[in-house]
Design an enzyme around this catalytic site. Structure first.
Site, PDB file in Angstrom:
ATOM      1  N   GLY A 291       0.837  -1.186   0.000  1.00  0.00           N
ATOM      2  CA  GLY A 291       0.000   0.000   0.000  1.00  0.00           C
ATOM      3  C   GLY A 291       0.875   1.239   0.000  1.00  0.00           C
ATOM      4  O   GLY A 291       1.988   1.225   0.522  1.00  0.00           O
ATOM      5  N   ALA A 293       0.755   5.466   0.762  1.00  0.00           N
ATOM      6  CA  ALA A 293       0.018   6.572   1.364  1.00  0.00           C
ATOM      7  C   ALA A 293       0.682   7.883   0.975  1.00  0.00           C
ATOM      8  O   ALA A 293       1.638   7.913   0.190  1.00  0.00           O
ATOM      9  CB  ALA A 293      -0.033   6.407   2.883  1.00  0.00           C
ATOM     10  N   ASP A 444      -6.903   8.257  12.583  1.00  0.00           N
ATOM     11  CA  ASP A 444      -6.892   8.030  11.134  1.00  0.00           C
ATOM     12  C   ASP A 444      -7.488   6.660  10.811  1.00  0.00           C
ATOM     13  O   ASP A 444      -6.842   5.826  10.156  1.00  0.00           O
ATOM     14  CB  ASP A 444      -5.463   8.132  10.600  1.00  0.00           C
ATOM     15  CG  ASP A 444      -5.433   8.391   9.102  1.00  0.00           C
ATOM     16  OD1 ASP A 444      -6.496   8.699   8.533  1.00  0.00           O
ATOM     17  OD2 ASP A 444      -4.355   8.281   8.494  1.00  0.00           O
TER      18      ASP A 444
END
Length: 659
Positions: A291, A293, A444
Site C-alpha cells: 500500500g 500513502a 486516522d
C-alpha cells in the site's frame, strides 16, 4: 582660409588645414558643412581628439579671421565657418562617453551630444573604436545567448532522461501550480454566481457545479504536488458531514491515488538510515508495495532469520518539502480569506503544522503502537503489529506482518464467515474506550488502516489496527465535558446539550454543533438519536445542510478547541464504515458509548473525592447505571431474536385470551 591659433601656444599647423568627413547642415534649403581643422597631419582638433601639442613659434600672436564667404564645397554645398580650437582639457576634466544621435545622414560624421548640452562630431579613430566595441558586444551577446540556449536544452534533456529528478520537486513549479489553482478557483466563485439571485434553484445548481469544478481542480493539485497536499486533501475528504458533498466525494479518491517511490529511492532511504543494502538485510523484498500513502509506502519482506515483516518507508522528498508546503498553504488561505471574509479554514493549516512533524517521525509511531496495545490489552479481538526497534529509524519502520480485508468490505466478511454486526460493535467499543476512558485516540481510522481477519484456530474475528502516526491526546477537562455532552445527547436532554456545547466553544451555534457531532437532524436530536435509525432522506438533508451552512460550520471549527477537530474527523470516518456495513446508528453503538461515558465520569469523580463514603456512593451509582444499560441491551436482543418474537407472540395471545 585663416588658421585659428591661441595665445596659450597650442601651436600652428605647418600645412593648410584639411577637411575630413563633412557633416551636412541644412538651413532653409541650402546646406553647409563646417570643416574640421587638423593640426599638422595629426588628429582632429575636436575636444575628444588626440592632437599633438606644438609650441608656437616666437612672434606676434595670430588673430582669427573669418572670410566673408566660405569657399564652396564639392557638390554645391555651402561650407560653414571654421571651428575654434579650444584648450585641451585635462584627463580628469574630459567629458564622459556620450550618446550618438540616431538620425545621422549616411556617409556623414555622427553628431556627438556633449555633457554640457552642445553637439560636436566624433573623430575617425573614436568612431571606428566605438563601432568595433559595439560589434564586439553584439558578438559576445550572441555567443552568450547561444551558450544559454545550449545549456537550457542540455538541462532539459538531462532532467527528462534522469529518473531520479522530477520537475514537481522544484519549488517554483509547486508554488506556481498552487497559486494558479487557487487563482482559478477564486475567480470561478467570484464570477459564476455574481448575477444569479441568491437562494434560487438556479443559484443552488450553479453553486453545486462550482463546488464540483473547484474540488476537481483541488484534487488535481494534490495529485501533482503530492506529499503534504495529498495528506491535507485526504483530511478534507474525510469530513463527510462538515463539507459540501462535491468536495468530500471528489477528494475521497486521494486515499487510492497516493504516489509511489521507485526502487532506487527506497534503496537510498534504507541505505542512508540503516547503513546497509536491501539484500544484506532481507532474504526477499517485494518491489510492489502492499500500500502507498501520502507520506510513505509499505513493502512485504523476509528477514535473514525467516521472520516476515512489513517495512514502512517514508517518501524521500516529503521531509524537505513539508514545511514549505504548509507555509505556502497558509499564505494562500490568508489571501483567499481577504477575498472571502467568511472563509475560515485556517484551522486546517494549524492542524497540519502540529500533526505533520509527528506523522513524519516513525519512532513516534512505534511508541504510539506499543502504548495503545498496552492500553487496550483487555480487548482480545484487537491486534496491533509488533515493532522491531533494532531496524527502525525516523524514516524506516519494521513491524510484524499482518494481513486481512478492509473493515468496510462487507463482501469479504460474508465470504469469510465474519459477523458484520460484531465487527461494527467491537469497533465502537474500541473507539469509545479510547475517546471517553483513556483520552488517547487513533485519529486516522480510514478503511486502509483498519483490517479484519478471522482467526483459523479460535474462529473469532480480529480487528487489526495499523498506522499509528496520528493520535490525539485529550485533556481531562475536555474529556469530561465531551462525556457529559454525549450523555445529554443520548438522553435528549437539551438543557445539558446547550450547557456542555457552550463549554466546548460552540456558543449560540450549539444546535449546529449537536448535528455535526451526531450527523443527525435537529429534529432527531430533540427526539433522541437512539430512538430511530437514520433514514435516506435525513442523510440527504444533513449533506445538503453542510453546503448551506458552510460559513457557520467553518466559524464553529475555528471556535472549538483544537482537540475537537480530529475527533470530528474520526467520527466521520467511523460513520463512513458503519454506512458501508449498513450498521449505522444502531442502538448497541450508543449503549457502548453510554457505558464508557459512565465509567469515565465515575473514575474522574472518585479521583477528585477524598471521602470514602463519597467514593462508595459514586461506585454504587456507576454500578446501577451500568446494570440499567445491560438490562436495556438484553431487552433489545430479545426483541430482535427469534426467541424474543416467540415470547412476544405468546404474551400477546395470553393477553387476547384473557379479554
Amino acid at each position: 582660409m585663416a588658421f585659428v591659433g591661441s595665445r596659450a601656444g597650442w601651436g600652428a599647423p605647418p600645412t593648410k588645414p584639411r577637411l575630413r568627413y563633412p557633416v551636412v547642415h541644412r538651413t532653409g534649403g541650402a546646406a553647409r558643412a563646417p570643416p574640421l581643422l587638423q593640426v599638422g597631419g595629426g588628429s582632429s582638433a575636436h575636444p575628444c581628439s588626440r592632437g599633438r601639442r606644438v609650441r608656437a613659434a616666437p612672434g606676434p600672436p595670430v588673430r582669427s579671421a573669418r572670410p566673408a564667404v566660405p569657399p564652396p564645397l564639392p557638390g554645391g554645398l555651402a561650407q560653414g565657418p571654421p571651428l575654434a580650437v579650444p584648450p585641451r582639457p585635462r584627463r580628469s576634466e574630459r567629458p564622459r562617453p556620450e550618446t550618438t544621435l540616431p538620425s545621422t545622414p549616411r556617409g556623414a560624421e555622427p553628431y556627438h551630444v556633449r555633457s554640457g548640452g552642445g553637439t560636436g562630431r566624433l573623430g575617425a579613430r573614436e568612431l571606428k573604436c566605438r563601432r568595433a566595441g559595439e560589434a564586439g558586444s553584439s558578438v559576445m551577446a550572441r555567443r552568450a545567448l547561444k551558450l544559454a540556449s545550449l545549456a537550457a536544452a542540455a538541462s532539459g534533456i538531462y532532467l527528462y532522461g534522469n529518473k531520479f529528478l522530477d520537475p514537481n520537486d522544484f519549488g517554483v513549479v509547486r508554488v506556481g501550480r498552487a497559486i494558479a489553482t487557487t487563482a482559478v478557483i477564486t475567480y470561478d466563485y467570484l464570477t459564476s454566481l455574481r448575477s444569479i439571485p441568491y437562494g434560487s434553484e438556479e443559484y443552488d445548481f450553479l453553486k453545486s457545479q462550482v463546488h464540483l469544478r473547484s474540488a476537481e481542480r483541488l484534487r488535481e493539485l494534490c495529485c501533482a504536488n503530492r506529499g503534504t497536499f495529498i495528506k491535507v486533501g485526504q483530511h478534507l475528504g474525510a469530513l463527510d458531514y462538515l463539507l459540501p458533498e462535491e468536495y468530500t466525494r471528489t477528494l475521497k479518491v486521494l486515499h487510492n491515488q497516493a504516489p509511489q517511490s521507485t526502487r532506487q529511492e527506497i534503496e537510498q532511504v534504507i541505505r542512508e538510515d540503516l547503513g546497509k543494502e536491501i539484500k544484506e538485510l532481507f532474504v526477499s523484498f517485494e518491489d510492489t508495495p502492499l500500500g502507498a500513502a501520502s507520506l510513505a509506502q509499505v513493502h512485504k519482506a523476509v528477514l535473514q532469520d525467516g521472520r516476515t515483516v512489513a517495512v514502512k518507508i517514508q517518501h524521500p522528498k516529503v521531509q524537505a518539502q513539508s514545511s514549505k508546503d504548509i507555509l505556502l498553504m497558509e499564505v494562500l488561505l490568508l489571501v483567499v480569506k481577504q477575498i472571502f471574509p467568511d472563509f475560515e479554514f485556517m484551522w486546517l493549516v494549524e492542524e497540519a503544522k502540529k500533526n505533520l512533524p509527528l506523522e513524519l517521525d516513525f519512532l513516534n509511531e512505534g511508541r504510539n503502537a506499543e502504548k495503545v496495545a498496552h492500553m487496550l490489552k483487555n480487548f482480545d479481538f484487537l491486534k496491533v503489529p509488533r515493532i522491531y526497534w533494532e531496524l527502525s529509524t525516523r524514516r524506516v519502520l519494521l513491524m510484524e506482518f499482518m494481513e486481512g480485508g478492509q473493515v468496510n468490505d462487507r463482501a469479504y466478511m460474508e465470504r469469510n464467515g465474519i459477523n458484520v454486526n460484531e465487527i461494527s460493535r467491537n469497533l465502537g467499543k474500541l473507539y469509545s474506550e479510547m475517546i471517553f476512558v483513556n483520552g488517547f485516540v487513533h485519529c486516522d481510522p480510514h478503511p486502509g488502516n483498519v483490517l479484519v481477519k478471522k482467526c483459523p484456530a479460535s474462529g473469532k474475528a480480529h480487528i487489526i489496527l495499523l498506522d499509528h502516526g496520528l493520535y490525539q491526546v485529550l485533556s481531562e477537562s475536555f474529556r469530561m465535558d465531551y462525556c457529559h455532552l454525549w450523555q445529554a445527547l443520548i438522553k435528549a436532554d437539551m438543557k445539558r446539550v446547550q450547557k456542555y456545547s457552550r463549554r466546548l466553544g460552540a456558543g449560540d451555534l450549539y444546535p449546529l454543533f449537536a448535528c455535526m457531532l451526531t450527523a443527525r437532524s435537529w429534529e432527531s436530536v430533540n427526539r433522541g438519536i437512539d430512538r430511530s435509525p437514520v433514514s435516506a432522506s435525513e442523510d440527504v438533508e444533513i449533506r445538503s445542510n453542510a453546503a448551506a451552512y458552510l460559513p457557520q460550520i467553518t466559524q464553529l471549527l475555528n471556535n472549538v478547541p483544537r482537540q475537537m477537530l480530529l475527533l470530528l474527523k474520526t467520527n466521520d470516518l467511523l460513520r463512513g464504515i458503519e454506512s458501508a456495513l449498513h450498521t449505522r446508528a444502531s442502538a448497541s453503538s450508543f449503549l457502548n458509548m453510554s457505558r464508557c461515558c459512565i465509567r469515565a465520569v465515575s473514575t474522574y469523580q472518585r479521583s477528585k473525592s477524598h471521602s470514602l463514603y463519597r467514593r462508595a456512593q459514586i461506585s454504587l451509582t456507576e454500578a446501577l447505571s451500568l446494570w440499567q444499560i445491560n438490562l436495556y441491551e438484553l431487552f433489545l436482543w430479545l426483541k430482535g431474536s427469534q426467541l424474543g418474537n416467540w415470547v412476544i407472540a405468546l404474551l400477546s395471545r395470553m393477553h387476547h385470551s384473557m379479554y
